[in-house]
Design a protein around this motif. Sequence first.
Motif, PDB file in Angstrom:
ATOM      1  N   TRP A 138       0.853  -1.172   0.000  1.00 43.49           N
ATOM      2  CA  TRP A 138       0.000   0.000   0.000  1.00 43.49           C
ATOM      3  C   TRP A 138       0.897   1.233   0.000  1.00 43.49           C
ATOM      4  O   TRP A 138       2.069   1.149   0.373  1.00 43.49           O
ATOM      5  N   PRO A 139       0.394   2.383  -0.400  1.00 44.26           N
ATOM      6  CA  PRO A 139       1.177   3.610  -0.233  1.00 44.26           C
ATOM      7  C   PRO A 139       1.571   3.783   1.229  1.00 44.26           C
ATOM      8  O   PRO A 139       0.850   3.343   2.135  1.00 44.26           O
ATOM      9  N   PRO A 140       2.716   4.408   1.494  1.00 45.30           N
ATOM     10  CA  PRO A 140       3.224   4.503   2.867  1.00 45.30           C
ATOM     11  C   PRO A 140       2.360   5.372   3.768  1.00 45.30           C
ATOM     12  O   PRO A 140       1.607   6.231   3.306  1.00 45.30           O
ATOM     13  N   GLN A 141       2.506   5.134   5.060  1.00 44.13           N
ATOM     14  CA  GLN A 141       1.750   5.857   6.068  1.00 44.13           C
ATOM     15  C   GLN A 141       2.430   7.193   6.383  1.00 44.13           C
ATOM     16  O   GLN A 141       3.614   7.234   6.707  1.00 44.13           O
ATOM     17  N   GLY A 142       1.683   8.283   6.278  1.00 43.78           N
ATOM     18  CA  GLY A 142       2.209   9.602   6.570  1.00 43.78           C
ATOM     19  C   GLY A 142       1.559  10.190   7.806  1.00 43.78           C
ATOM     20  O   GLY A 142       0.657   9.595   8.411  1.00 43.78           O
ATOM     21  N   LEU A 143       2.012  11.379   8.198  1.00 42.52           N
ATOM     22  CA  LEU A 143       1.505  12.047   9.381  1.00 42.52           C
ATOM     23  C   LEU A 143       0.654  13.251   8.980  1.00 42.52           C
ATOM     24  O   LEU A 143       1.138  14.167   8.311  1.00 42.52           O
ATOM     25  N   PHE A 144      -0.613  13.230   9.368  1.00 45.55           N
ATOM     26  CA  PHE A 144      -1.519  14.357   9.175  1.00 45.55           C
ATOM     27  C   PHE A 144      -1.621  15.118  10.499  1.00 45.55           C
ATOM     28  O   PHE A 144      -1.737  14.503  11.569  1.00 45.55           O
ATOM     29  N   SER A 145      -1.643  16.441  10.430  1.00 49.62           N
ATOM     30  CA  SER A 145      -1.720  17.238  11.650  1.00 49.62           C
ATOM     31  C   SER A 145      -2.513  18.519  11.401  1.00 49.62           C
ATOM     32  O   SER A 145      -2.486  19.072  10.304  1.00 49.62           O
ATOM     33  N   THR A 146      -3.182  18.969  12.455  1.00 45.99           N
ATOM     34  CA  THR A 146      -3.929  20.220  12.348  1.00 45.99           C
ATOM     35  C   THR A 146      -3.020  21.432  12.525  1.00 45.99           C
ATOM     36  O   THR A 146      -3.432  22.561  12.256  1.00 45.99           O
ATOM     37  N   ALA A 147      -1.798  21.205  12.989  1.00 45.00           N
ATOM     38  CA  ALA A 147      -0.841  22.299  13.211  1.00 45.00           C
ATOM     39  C   ALA A 147       0.565  21.802  12.891  1.00 45.00           C
ATOM     40  O   ALA A 147       0.822  20.590  12.922  1.00 45.00           O
ATOM     41  N   PRO A 148       1.504  22.687  12.573  1.00 42.78           N
ATOM     42  CA  PRO A 148       2.878  22.267  12.287  1.00 42.78           C
ATOM     43  C   PRO A 148       3.514  21.570  13.486  1.00 42.78           C
ATOM     44  O   PRO A 148       3.227  21.899  14.645  1.00 42.78           O
ATOM     45  N   VAL A 149       4.361  20.580  13.211  1.00 38.02           N
ATOM     46  CA  VAL A 149       5.131  19.911  14.264  1.00 38.02           C
ATOM     47  C   VAL A 149       6.595  19.890  13.853  1.00 38.02           C
ATOM     48  O   VAL A 149       6.912  19.719  12.680  1.00 38.02           O
TER      49      VAL A 149
END
Length: 321
Positions: A138-149
Amino acid sequence: MKTFVLLAALLAAPVLHAQTVWKLATGYRAESFHTRNVQQFAAEVERAAQGALRIEVHANNSLFKLAEIAQAVQQGRAEAGETIMTSLVGDMPIAGADAVPFVVRTYADARRMWDLQRPLIDSHFALRGLKALYAVPWPPQGLFSTAPVKSAADFKGTRMRTYNPATVRIAEMLGATPVDVPMVEVNQALVAGKLDSMITSALTGVENQVWGQIRQYYGINAWFPKNIVFVNQKAFDALPPPLRQAVMQAAAEAESRGWALSESIAQESVGELQRKGIQVGRAPAELDAELKRLGERFSREWVQSVGNEANKIFIPYYFQR
């Protein structure tokens, strides 16, 4: 297609008076790129076999539920099947190598991992009367966020969507509070302010239209889970040698095609996130280093839980680049 080079051999073989039909069960939607790849594999086998072997693809859990498929094929209730490899770890822990977080970071890494994992999977399948045909990530798992980290410190006091023990541990290690939310309810949870981040693929983000509250997507490539397509060994052995060769040639082509599809879809999905206003980028250096250390910790724990067999993957993976 390379598969058609086998036509001459098939024509030279004794005439097959009865068509062999295989049922192939998959738990994924017909629209999934994995299912479309399986359907193309089936069509190429039938063409190469001049109709002597037909593979009926039963998608969307219509023949067996995803968790039941491996056992159904093993018992001969279906001749072939497709499942995600992590569904096999209860009976075959080595199948979980590709889901150890923050170890595999690129498609090239994922390919090396599969090359090391495949012989072990073949051995375990043989003991269970199964034969692996091909595997596609599957396509790789990324990080979604509501604010910059920028680092792990930015997760403290926030809420991270989790859906299995590994993601719960990641949240806890980063200092976030785990929140178990089904993917179909993610948007509602985001609007209600119940989530601040989640780890999932860009493709899943696009399919669930997470833009709105989500502002950032980081390509951390946390892991590359694979689907595997396999067949009942007795059903495979019952085929004449030219047909067995045709199946394996088509499987090799399906694997190559599937990996290219996965990478292309991953890139397209990231592009769509950008078009919808989400800021896309790589993980900041400090966060990336912290995730790498988490990967080393997860690796040690996985080797300890699986035993010596795990070393046959991770020792060459880390030391024979």
